[in-house]
Write a protein that holds these residues in place. Structure first.
Motif, PDB file in Angstrom:
ATOM      1  N   PRO A  88       0.823  -1.230   0.000  1.00  0.00           N
ATOM      2  CA  PRO A  88       0.000   0.000   0.000  1.00  0.00           C
ATOM      3  C   PRO A  88       0.851   1.271   0.000  1.00  0.00           C
ATOM      4  CG  PRO A  88      -0.847  -1.564   1.606  1.00  0.00           C
ATOM      5  CD  PRO A  88       0.463  -2.114   1.113  1.00  0.00           C
ATOM      6  N   ARG A  89       1.938   1.259   0.750  1.00  0.00           N
ATOM      7  CA  ARG A  89       2.833   2.432   0.759  1.00  0.00           C
ATOM      8  C   ARG A  89       3.493   2.622  -0.599  1.00  0.00           C
ATOM      9  NH1 ARG A  89       7.113   2.540   5.185  1.00  0.00           N
ATOM     10  NH2 ARG A  89       7.346   4.631   4.379  1.00  0.00           N
ATOM     11  N   ILE A  90       3.872   1.522  -1.242  1.00  0.00           N
ATOM     12  CA  ILE A  90       4.511   1.607  -2.554  1.00  0.00           C
ATOM     13  C   ILE A  90       3.546   2.235  -3.555  1.00  0.00           C
ATOM     14  CG2 ILE A  90       5.356   0.239  -4.493  1.00  0.00           C
ATOM     15  CD1 ILE A  90       6.511  -1.738  -2.396  1.00  0.00           C
ATOM     16  N   ARG A  91       2.307   1.811  -3.539  1.00  0.00           N
ATOM     17  CA  ARG A  91       1.324   2.363  -4.479  1.00  0.00           C
ATOM     18  C   ARG A  91       1.085   3.850  -4.223  1.00  0.00           C
ATOM     19  NH1 ARG A  91      -0.153  -1.685  -7.553  1.00  0.00           N
ATOM     20  NH2 ARG A  91      -0.503  -3.769  -6.723  1.00  0.00           N
ATOM     21  N   LYS A  92       1.065   4.248  -2.961  1.00  0.00           N
ATOM     22  CA  LYS A  92       0.871   5.659  -2.621  1.00  0.00           C
ATOM     23  C   LYS A  92       2.076   6.483  -3.069  1.00  0.00           C
ATOM     24  CE  LYS A  92      -0.736   8.493   1.179  1.00  0.00           C
ATOM     25  NZ  LYS A  92      -1.151   8.502   2.571  1.00  0.00           N
ATOM     26  N   VAL A  93       3.285   6.002  -2.769  1.00  0.00           N
ATOM     27  CA  VAL A  93       4.496   6.717  -3.174  1.00  0.00           C
ATOM     28  C   VAL A  93       4.586   6.775  -4.697  1.00  0.00           C
ATOM     29  CG1 VAL A  93       7.028   6.605  -3.175  1.00  0.00           C
ATOM     30  CG2 VAL A  93       5.777   6.235  -1.061  1.00  0.00           C
ATOM     31  N   LEU A  94       4.159   5.726  -5.359  1.00  0.00           N
ATOM     32  CA  LEU A  94       4.186   5.699  -6.823  1.00  0.00           C
ATOM     33  C   LEU A  94       3.293   6.790  -7.413  1.00  0.00           C
ATOM     34  CD1 LEU A  94       5.337   4.227  -9.257  1.00  0.00           C
ATOM     35  CD2 LEU A  94       3.362   2.703  -9.165  1.00  0.00           C
ATOM     36  N   SER A  95       2.133   7.012  -6.816  1.00  0.00           N
ATOM     37  CA  SER A  95       1.260   8.078  -7.320  1.00  0.00           C
ATOM     38  C   SER A  95       1.897   9.453  -7.092  1.00  0.00           C
ATOM     39  CB  SER A  95      -0.119   8.010  -6.676  1.00  0.00           C
ATOM     40  OG  SER A  95      -0.043   8.250  -5.302  1.00  0.00           O
ATOM     41  N   TYR A  96       2.545   9.649  -5.940  1.00  0.00           N
ATOM     42  CA  TYR A  96       3.263  10.903  -5.698  1.00  0.00           C
ATOM     43  C   TYR A  96       4.437  11.059  -6.662  1.00  0.00           C
ATOM     44  CZ  TYR A  96       0.706  11.400  -1.295  1.00  0.00           C
ATOM     45  OH  TYR A  96      -0.275  11.546  -0.353  1.00  0.00           O
TER      46      TYR A  96
END
Length: 141
Positions: free
Chosen positions: A11-19
């Motif tokens: 979940p953190r990876i997906r969030k950082v990826l959007s940023y």
């Protein structure tokens, strides 16, 4: 040593990826503005002036600027946007377990014009492929 991302970090990876995608586009846009500003400054000896006596936007020699020196604003804003881009790159690098060389290559996206737009497309593809491979190995993502 390269390692697979942990399933707890997905979940953190997906969030950082959007940023990362947003920061790549914005940083790349300001880098193009910065390149244009450098052509004006060092090619023609003028800076971009905002709100001066010559009008809303004008190309004015640096010593004659009365309004806001937009060239300096572009320099400063790009610098801070690049810091945000690097932070997103660092977080992806750390969470994905990539090599340091990959971190450095992605970091060049804020320095080499148009490269951040390329990375905005290719880095998410690679991240999603690695997360799909992690899921295919039976590790819930």
């Amino acid at each position: 040593m390269l390692q697979l991302p942990r399933s707890a970090d997905v979940p953190r990876i997906r969030k950082v990826l959007s940023y990362f995608k947003i920061s790549a586009i914005v940083t790349g846009s300001f880098l193009l503005l910065l390149c244009l500003m450098m052509v004006f400054r060092y090619g023609f000896g003028v800076d971009i002036e905002l709100g001066g006596p010559a009008g809303f936007l004008a190309l004015t020699p640096k010593d004659w600027i009365v309004g806001v020196n937009l060239s300096t604003v572009i320099l400063i804003v790009h610098g801070w946007l690049y810091v945000i881009y690097l932070a997103c790159d660092f977080l992806l690098w750390r969470l994905m377990g990539w090599s340091f060389g990959r971190f450095l290559l992605i970091a060049l996206g804020g320095i080499i014009p148009l490269l951040s737009f390329f990375y905005e497309r290719t880095v998410p593809r690679r991240v999603n492929a690695e997360l799909a491979a992690l899921e295919a190995q039976g590790v819930p993502a």
